[in-house]
Design an enzyme around this catalytic site. Sequence first.
Site, mmCIF file in Angstrom:
data_model
loop_
_atom_site.group_PDB
_atom_site.id
_atom_site.type_symbol
_atom_site.label_atom_id
_atom_site.label_comp_id
_atom_site.label_asym_id
_atom_site.label_seq_id
_atom_site.Cartn_x
_atom_site.Cartn_y
_atom_site.Cartn_z
ATOM 1 N N GLY A 34 -14.940 -39.826 4.183
ATOM 2 C CA GLY A 34 -13.745 -40.805 3.853
ATOM 3 C C GLY A 34 -12.988 -40.307 2.592
ATOM 4 C CG ASP A 43 -22.850 -38.280 0.515
ATOM 5 O OD1 ASP A 43 -23.201 -36.914 0.852
ATOM 6 O OD2 ASP A 43 -22.655 -38.779 -0.485
#
Length: 213
Positions: free
Chosen positions: A13, A88
Amino acid sequence: MNQNPYQFIAVEGTIGAGKTSLATMIANDFNAKLILEQFEDNAFLPKFYEDQDKYAFPLEMSFMASRFQQLKDQLGTHDMFKSFVIADYYVAKSLIFARKTLKPDEFNLFNRFFHLIDISLPKPDLLVYLYLEVDKLQENIRKRGRSYEQQIKDEYLGSIQQGYFEFIRQQQDMRILLIDTNQIDFVASKRQYHKLLDAIFKEYPVGVHRITF
């Protein structure tokens, strides 16, 4: 919750989307091996936000090197006491950011180095992309209070977000789950977090899958 069908999940993201929060929560709740990007060790990062033209190339090269080394080390060793691996970030973010921040001749050189290392790393079984609108990204950036991030412009965040979308559209052999999280707060709400887990731990075919809450 559905049984997890994946051995390696990467959460991606734009800056402020909640990647680290989600990956950490999942790792803690499901005994997964957690790989977190070590961006705070990068001395070029604060300088980049002050002078992008001067520091973009050394920043992107140093990030690519550290991401590659970390993933090679962490994914190359099996931990029999962990149920799966969650990170992540995905190494391709190096290419996504570089395409938006580097000059054409710099990007051409960067691209050659990237593809030399990319072929030696496994792709995630599932790539989860957390989508937030720019104003909410900025809100999260303000909340976490990193001084060098406070001057990030909306245009830069929008450009990086567009770079992710371009990358996602080009993929032919990956499972990608694009989740619109604008209407949920999975950190504050356990119920919404569990809804997110139900969406992630489904068995998806190769391709791009979109979910909006």
